[in-house]
Design a protein around this motif. Structure first.
Motif, PDB file in Angstrom:
ATOM      1  N   TYR A 157      -5.885  -7.963  -2.139  1.00 52.43           N
ATOM      2  CA  TYR A 157      -4.980  -7.002  -2.800  1.00 52.43           C
ATOM      3  C   TYR A 157      -5.511  -6.745  -4.206  1.00 52.43           C
ATOM      4  O   TYR A 157      -6.048  -7.649  -4.857  1.00 52.43           O
ATOM      5  CB  TYR A 157      -3.578  -7.602  -2.984  1.00 52.43           C
ATOM      6  N   SER A 158      -5.292  -5.536  -4.662  1.00 45.88           N
ATOM      7  CA  SER A 158      -5.638  -5.254  -6.064  1.00 45.88           C
ATOM      8  C   SER A 158      -4.346  -5.151  -6.874  1.00 45.88           C
ATOM      9  O   SER A 158      -3.248  -5.324  -6.340  1.00 45.88           O
ATOM     10  CB  SER A 158      -6.396  -3.925  -6.156  1.00 45.88           C
ATOM     11  N   HIS A 159      -4.479  -4.820  -8.143  1.00 42.63           N
ATOM     12  CA  HIS A 159      -3.343  -4.444  -8.984  1.00 42.63           C
ATOM     13  C   HIS A 159      -2.539  -3.384  -8.204  1.00 42.63           C
ATOM     14  O   HIS A 159      -3.132  -2.497  -7.580  1.00 42.63           O
ATOM     15  CB  HIS A 159      -3.905  -3.852 -10.283  1.00 42.63           C
ATOM     16  N   SER A 160      -1.223  -3.460  -8.250  1.00 41.74           N
ATOM     17  CA  SER A 160      -0.417  -2.543  -7.419  1.00 41.74           C
ATOM     18  C   SER A 160      -0.605  -1.082  -7.810  1.00 41.74           C
ATOM     19  O   SER A 160      -0.418  -0.177  -6.999  1.00 41.74           O
ATOM     20  CB  SER A 160       1.061  -2.896  -7.523  1.00 41.74           C
ATOM     21  N   GLN A 161      -0.955  -0.850  -9.056  1.00 42.62           N
ATOM     22  CA  GLN A 161      -1.156   0.530  -9.518  1.00 42.62           C
ATOM     23  C   GLN A 161      -2.576   1.005  -9.221  1.00 42.62           C
ATOM     24  O   GLN A 161      -2.903   2.160  -9.460  1.00 42.62           O
ATOM     25  CB  GLN A 161      -0.912   0.543 -11.028  1.00 42.62           C
ATOM     26  N   TYR A 195       6.321   1.574 -11.077  1.00 40.94           N
ATOM     27  CA  TYR A 195       5.460   0.397 -10.871  1.00 40.94           C
ATOM     28  C   TYR A 195       6.157  -0.620  -9.952  1.00 40.94           C
ATOM     29  O   TYR A 195       5.543  -1.170  -9.027  1.00 40.94           O
ATOM     30  CB  TYR A 195       5.084  -0.258 -12.209  1.00 40.94           C
ATOM     31  N   LYS A 196       7.446  -0.823 -10.198  1.00 40.75           N
ATOM     32  CA  LYS A 196       8.196  -1.761  -9.342  1.00 40.75           C
ATOM     33  C   LYS A 196       8.092  -1.327  -7.882  1.00 40.75           C
ATOM     34  O   LYS A 196       7.824  -2.132  -6.993  1.00 40.75           O
ATOM     35  CB  LYS A 196       9.666  -1.792  -9.786  1.00 40.75           C
ATOM     36  N   SER A 244       4.717  -1.822  -6.373  1.00 41.50           N
ATOM     37  CA  SER A 244       4.407  -3.239  -6.168  1.00 41.50           C
ATOM     38  C   SER A 244       5.072  -3.768  -4.895  1.00 41.50           C
ATOM     39  O   SER A 244       4.590  -4.728  -4.301  1.00 41.50           O
ATOM     40  CB  SER A 244       4.763  -4.068  -7.406  1.00 41.50           C
ATOM     41  N   VAL A 245       6.145  -3.111  -4.455  1.00 44.08           N
ATOM     42  CA  VAL A 245       6.767  -3.519  -3.183  1.00 44.08           C
ATOM     43  C   VAL A 245       5.760  -3.303  -2.041  1.00 44.08           C
ATOM     44  O   VAL A 245       5.702  -4.067  -1.079  1.00 44.08           O
ATOM     45  CB  VAL A 245       8.071  -2.708  -2.925  1.00 44.08           C
ATOM     46  N   GLY A 246       4.940  -2.245  -2.194  1.00 38.92           N
ATOM     47  CA  GLY A 246       3.913  -1.982  -1.165  1.00 38.92           C
ATOM     48  C   GLY A 246       2.605  -2.721  -1.440  1.00 38.92           C
ATOM     49  O   GLY A 246       1.597  -2.449  -0.781  1.00 38.92           O
ATOM     50  N   LEU A 247       2.590  -3.581  -2.436  1.00 39.17           N
ATOM     51  CA  LEU A 247       1.449  -4.432  -2.825  1.00 39.17           C
ATOM     52  C   LEU A 247       0.305  -3.650  -3.472  1.00 39.17           C
ATOM     53  O   LEU A 247       0.070  -3.780  -4.660  1.00 39.17           O
ATOM     54  CB  LEU A 247       0.956  -5.279  -1.653  1.00 39.17           C
ATOM     55  N   CYS A 248      -0.421  -2.838  -2.718  1.00 37.91           N
ATOM     56  CA  CYS A 248      -1.479  -2.041  -3.375  1.00 37.91           C
ATOM     57  C   CYS A 248      -1.961  -0.950  -2.434  1.00 37.91           C
ATOM     58  O   CYS A 248      -1.802  -1.057  -1.219  1.00 37.91           O
ATOM     59  CB  CYS A 248      -2.647  -2.918  -3.821  1.00 37.91           C
TER      60      CYS A 248
END
Ligand SMILES: Cc1ncc(COP(=O)(O)O)c(C=O)c1O
Length: 476
Positions: free
Chosen positions: A109-113, A321-322, A325-329
């Motif tokens: 996974y990467s940063h969610s954004q 962003y929240k 982040s629920v979808g991870l990335c």
């Protein structure tokens, strides 16, 4: 046990319609399967998927850009650089090492954004395009533009009275997503007579009507270059649109996924809404979307894209962003694709010449094919077609003979659906009827892509079908 019952499911989901992959596309898939049989009995030997802007699809076969695939290959399997060193230009090996250093494994996974380094590169691309600063923290990498659109619509719809202005004709992602989140589409019409121009006056009219109906308009969607129309907005219209959003407190959702698909860039250039918003010093909240699926990259299956937020408050950014982040990335292969799109090889680098040759060739083919198809369609009786300046489509208008309209009614179909079904049955060419994109009452259109190779054979089949259809229903 009752099991899973449709009528017990989310009613909003039941309302979703998505014509691009609707009845015609399903039938086309069935024909594709049938063609594998020796005695298939069909009057054609291949199905041509002209219904969706999917350039690398089997049968359309737009070649991927070598540069993108070489970077992707080394990112997938870094050992290749040692195993096959001669297969890769030096700048690609260096670039892959840099990306590997920034990302690590594509399997993580990467940063969610999205990977920060890639977002920085997106920001540089936007700065170079527009001449105004871009903040990587305001950029979200996504699994295609669709994921970003869906996130924004789901966030904006706060009650069943929330509405979003959408162009008609539109790309059905918007009505489908609005339906799934129980929002109200507020349609504004594009003007076919003026080459599908966007009229701020019509938008204003649609807004007033929505307000009278008790709808709360939240946002305005503009697709530029247009899908299905291929129209490009001029700067004066864009300025009007921004002022209108200011006046009515609307978020501007700018779908700019076709920004690189320009067939006549000298007379019809692309200007981003970000640039106009900055030029006007406007405080309008703007979200603009881009994608690796279109342009000449055509990497639809990798699912890569981004959206940039401008004039969006920090607490709203935190909320977005929240939710991401629920979808991870977003998918890592799509993120690498975005990096390739915004950071192509530079002049002087080893991979530049091939990249330039391939991208120029695809642009030229798309422009020539669009022009030729529009010319030929315009010569047919009962057809008029705006020669689109951008994107990947044409959207001809049909004058359906009365007898055909009556036969359509008897068959329970819209006239353009009836036409498109017969086109598929007789030629294997799959298009999308205009009713899937929205049109004025009584009008008939269809959308076809300009991605199909062998244009002579393809347009020839369209022409023969059309003449036969017109004759059959007393239109000639
Ligand atoms: C106008 C428009 N926006 C968004 C999309 C979605 O593209 P993506 O593959 O990036 O999700 C498409 C796809 O055809 C499109 O035409």
């Amino acid at each position: 046990m009752r099991g899973l019952q449709v009528d017990a499911l989310n009613p909003s989901i039941l309302k979703v319609q998505y014509a691009v992959r609707g009845e015609l596309a399903i039938k086309a898939e069935e024909y594709r399967e049938r063609l594998k049989e020796a005695n298939h009995g069909l009057p054609f030997d291949k199905v041509i998927s002209s219904n969706i802007g999917n350039p690398q699809q089997k049968g359309l076969d737009q070649a991927p850009i070598t540069f993108n695939r070489q970077v992707a290959a080394l990112m997938e399997w870094p050992a290749l650089a040692e195993l096959a060193p001669n297969a890769f230009p030096k700048d690609i090996i260096a670039r892959a090492k840099e990306l590997q250093h920034e990302i690590g494994s594509l399997g993580a996974y990467s940063h969610s954004q999205g990977v920060p380094f890639i977002r920085q590169n997106v920001a540089k691309f936007i700065e170079k395009r527009d001449g105004y600063p871009s903040n990587p923290n305001h950029i979200f990498l996504t699994g295609g533009a669709s994921a970003g659109v869906s996130l924004l619509i789901s966030t904006l719809i706060s009650s069943p009275k929330s509405g979003i202005l959408i162009p008609i004709p539109q790309y059905p992602l918007y009505t489908a997503t609005l339906a799934s989140f129980s929002g109200v589409p507020i349609p504004y019409h594009l003007d076919e007579v003026s080459e599908w121009a966007t009229s701020p006056r019509d938008i204003d009219g649609a807004l007033q009507k929505a307000l009278d109906d008790g709808i709360e308009p939240k946002a305005l969607v503009i697709i530029n270059p247009g899908n299905p129309t291929g129209a490009l907005l001029d700067e004066a219209t864009m300025e009007h649109v921004v002022r209108l959003c200011e006046q009515h407190n609307l978020v501007l959702l700018a779908d700019e996924v076709y920004q690189a698909n320009l067939h006549r860039p000298t007379t019809h250039p692309f200007t981003s809404f970000k640039k106009i918003v900055r030029q006007l010093n406007s405080r309008v909240p703007l979200v603009s979307f881009h994608s690796i699926s279109k342009g000449v990259t055509g990497e639809c299956g990798r699912r890569g894209g981004y959206f940039e937020c401008a004039n969006i408050r920090d607490d709203v950014l935190a909320l977005l962003y929240k939710m991401v982040s629920v979808g991870l990335c977003p998918p890592l292969s799509g993120q690498v694709g975005v990096d390739c799109m915004v950071r192509p090889p530079k002049e002087g680098e080893e991979s530049y010449a091939l990249w330039k040759k391939e991208t120029d060739a695809t642009h030229a083919v798309l422009a020539a094919r669009t022009k030729l198809m529009a010319e030929r369609l315009n010569q047919l009786p009962g057809v008029s077609c705006v020669d689109s300046a951008g994107a990947l489509y044409l959207y001809p208008k049909l004058t359906i003979p009365d007898q055909a309209a009556a036969a359509a009614l008897a068959a329970g179909k819209q006239p353009d659906e009836f036409y498109a079904l017969q086109l598929l049955d007789e030629t294997g060419i799959c298009v999308v009827p205009g009713s899937g994109f929205g049109q004025k009452d009584g009008e008939a259109h269809y959308r076809l892509t300009c991605l199909c190779p062998g244009v002579e054979e393809y347009v020839g089949a369209l022409e023969a079908f059309h003449l036969g259809f017109m004759k059959r229903y007393g239109g000639l």
